[in-house]
Scaffold this motif. Structure first.
Motif, PDB file in Angstrom:
ATOM      1  N   MET A 165       8.813  -6.010  36.493  1.00 31.61           N
ATOM      2  CA  MET A 165       7.438  -6.466  36.671  1.00 31.61           C
ATOM      3  C   MET A 165       6.616  -6.217  35.409  1.00 31.61           C
ATOM      4  N   ARG A 216       4.715  -8.992  33.179  1.00 32.82           N
ATOM      5  CA  ARG A 216       3.417  -8.775  33.842  1.00 32.82           C
ATOM      6  C   ARG A 216       2.478  -9.977  33.751  1.00 32.82           C
ATOM      7  N   LYS A 225       0.325  -9.061  36.975  1.00 34.68           N
ATOM      8  CA  LYS A 225       0.238  -7.674  37.410  1.00 34.68           C
ATOM      9  C   LYS A 225      -0.732  -6.895  36.513  1.00 34.68           C
ATOM     10  N   GLU A 270      -1.631  -1.699  39.127  1.00 35.60           N
ATOM     11  CA  GLU A 270      -0.548  -2.048  40.044  1.00 35.60           C
ATOM     12  C   GLU A 270       0.804  -1.576  39.506  1.00 35.60           C
ATOM     13  N   LEU A 271       1.001  -1.756  38.207  1.00 31.40           N
ATOM     14  CA  LEU A 271       2.269  -1.363  37.601  1.00 31.40           C
ATOM     15  C   LEU A 271       2.443   0.148  37.605  1.00 31.40           C
ATOM     16  N   CYS A 278       3.336   1.294  41.000  1.00 27.73           N
ATOM     17  CA  CYS A 278       4.747   0.985  41.297  1.00 27.73           C
ATOM     18  C   CYS A 278       5.652   2.091  40.754  1.00 27.73           C
TER      19      CYS A 278
END
Length: 460
Positions: A119, A123, A128, A132-133, A136
């Motif tokens: 991701m 990105r 993303k 959010e990353l 994760c």
């Protein structure tokens, strides 16, 4: 035809060391077909039969997920825009499915980190955000830290924390805690690989040749250690000046009272201040003494040694350093302590004492060649003091070159630095013309002063 397919599939299962999850003839046939296409790298042809098996018999065989990753990776490389996003999301979904149907073959930390890294690397396509990353990576790390070991992902995880800090979305304390956490994790992985590599290095140094399998393992360990070495430098570079004394001291002063009974907090605070050379501040004295009173340990004794060094009490400092080593039970950490102490002594010009600690570090962790380079540098710095003639003074550089060569022999990631050092030292050593003039080819020269060693003049 069915007989051929059945025999092919039986061979496939033996090769993959996997059993049947259910006996379904259609899935068996299509699995054989898509696996053959994957072996031939015909991923487009493999896609349809693979999807059929994936949807109908998700528990049938782990080849669904091993081959599926290759199929979707090919799709991702060829696609753009929305199609690429679709295939990216499907690969992440495939790893999730693998975890459901083959959990023992799908470590959460390893595959979770792969998904987060995918991701991150895409990105913009997946739209993303850094928040959010980071969330994760953090969720995966907290869920299964043990198998979250990929060097690149560990760096990305920390890099995102720095970016969020710079954007004002994470406080300094969170940044420093995450730095300590990731650094400790990297050290743990370096320890594991180093211990495995040390066994092979010791075998080679004893004059026993490695088997082909051992040579492969050696290359594997060395590659990972090189990767961790690279990301360690990257993490420190990314951290940069964000953890300087002007930031650390007010932060730790503010939080000292509520954390003075927290040994981990005290150790990390003292460690960060030591690392960033903030040891002149009275707060360092408070942190170290509180930590040592609460939890006497190798680290607390080491910090007390630093305090004594700051006071100019070298003998007392050495006493605490030795106490730190005696308190440490882990050989890898003990080697690191010896190396740290040796570097401090080297910086003060106490070369003889420093060499003793460097050699102990090498004994405990022979696959780390840096102490060899440090010893070589001390020899070179002492050339003018440890020879009775100009020729013999310059001969010390042969000794320095010999020591630097050892670094490359035991530590492949230092081969470049070691080669540069060797070339530099040999350029300063006597030339062939000098050897011819003195008529001393092949003679042994004894090096005096603290070095107390000898070197053989090269034959010409």
């Amino acid at each position: 035809m069915k007989t051929k397919i059945t025999l092919l599939l039986a061979a496939l299962f033996i090769g993959l060391n996997i059993g049947f999850a259910q006996q379904d003839e259609e899935c068996m046939t299509k699995l054989s077909i898509f696996h053959e296409y994957v072996k031939a790298k015909n991923y487009d042809a493999a896609y349809e039969p693979w999807m059929a098996v994936r949807n109908k018999c998700p528990q049938f065989n782990n080849a669904i997920y091993v081959d599926g990753e290759k199929i979707l990776t090919d799709k991702i490389e060829k696609a753009t825009g929305a199609d690429k996003a679709t295939y990216l999301n499907d690969l992440i979904k495939l790893w999730t499915e693998r975890g459901v149907h083959f959990p023992s073959k799908t470590p959460k930390g390893e595959y979770g980190a792969k998904a987060c890294q995918l991701m991150y690397d895409n990105r913009e396509v997946l739209n993303k955000t850094n928040e959010e990353l980071y969330a994760c990576f953090d969720a995966v790390y907290q869920a299964d830290k043990a198998t979250f070991t990929n060097p690149q992902s560990l760096y990305t995880y920390f890099s995102l924390m720095v970016d969020l800090f710079d954007a004002g979305k994470k406080p300094a304390e969170d940044l420093f805690n995450k730095y300590d956490d990731i650094v400790e994790k990297v050290e743990e992985e370096v320890k594991n690989y180093s211990e495995s590599l040390n066994t092979l290095i010791e075998k080679e140094e004893a004059g026993t040749a490695l088997t082909n399998k051992e040579s492969q393992y050696k290359a594997y360990y060395e590659s990972y250690l090189a990767a961790y070495d690279q990301i360690s430098a990257g993490i420190d570079e990314k951290m940069g000046t964000r953890a300087n004394c002007d930031i650390l001291i007010p932060l730790y002063q503010k939080n000292f009272e509520e954390n003075k009974g927290n040994a981990v907090w005290l150790q990390r605070a003292a460690g960060k201040m030591s690392e960033k050379e903030c040891t002149d501040d009275p707060l360092f004295f408070k942190l170290v003494n509180a930590y040592h009173d609460l939890s006497p340990s190798a680290k607390s004794a080491y910090y007390l040694g630093i305090l004594k060094d700051k006071e100019g009490k070298s003998n007392e400092a050495i006493t605490f350093y030795k106490q730190a080593i005696s308190l440490e039970t882990d050989n890898f950490k003990k080697a690191n302590l010896n190396n740290k102490i040796a570097l401090k002594l080297k910086a003060k010009g106490s070369y003889s004492q420093a060499r003793t600690f460097f050699r102990e570090a090498l004994r405990l962790n022979p696959s780390n060649g840096r102490p060899h380079l440090s010893i070589a540098a001390m020899y070179a710095a002492s050339a003018n003091d440890c020879g009775d003639t100009n020729f013999n003074k310059r001969a010390v550089y042969w000794l320095a070159a010999r020591e630097a060569q050892k670094a490359a022999r035991v530590d492949s990631k230092l081969s470049g630095a070691a080669a540069q050092s060797v070339a530099s030292y040999e350029a300063k050593a006597p030339s062939k013309a000098d050897i011819f003039t003195c008529g001393c080819s092949g003679q042994v020269i004894k090096i005096g002063c603290w070095i107390g060693d000898s070197v053989t003049v090269p034959k010409i």
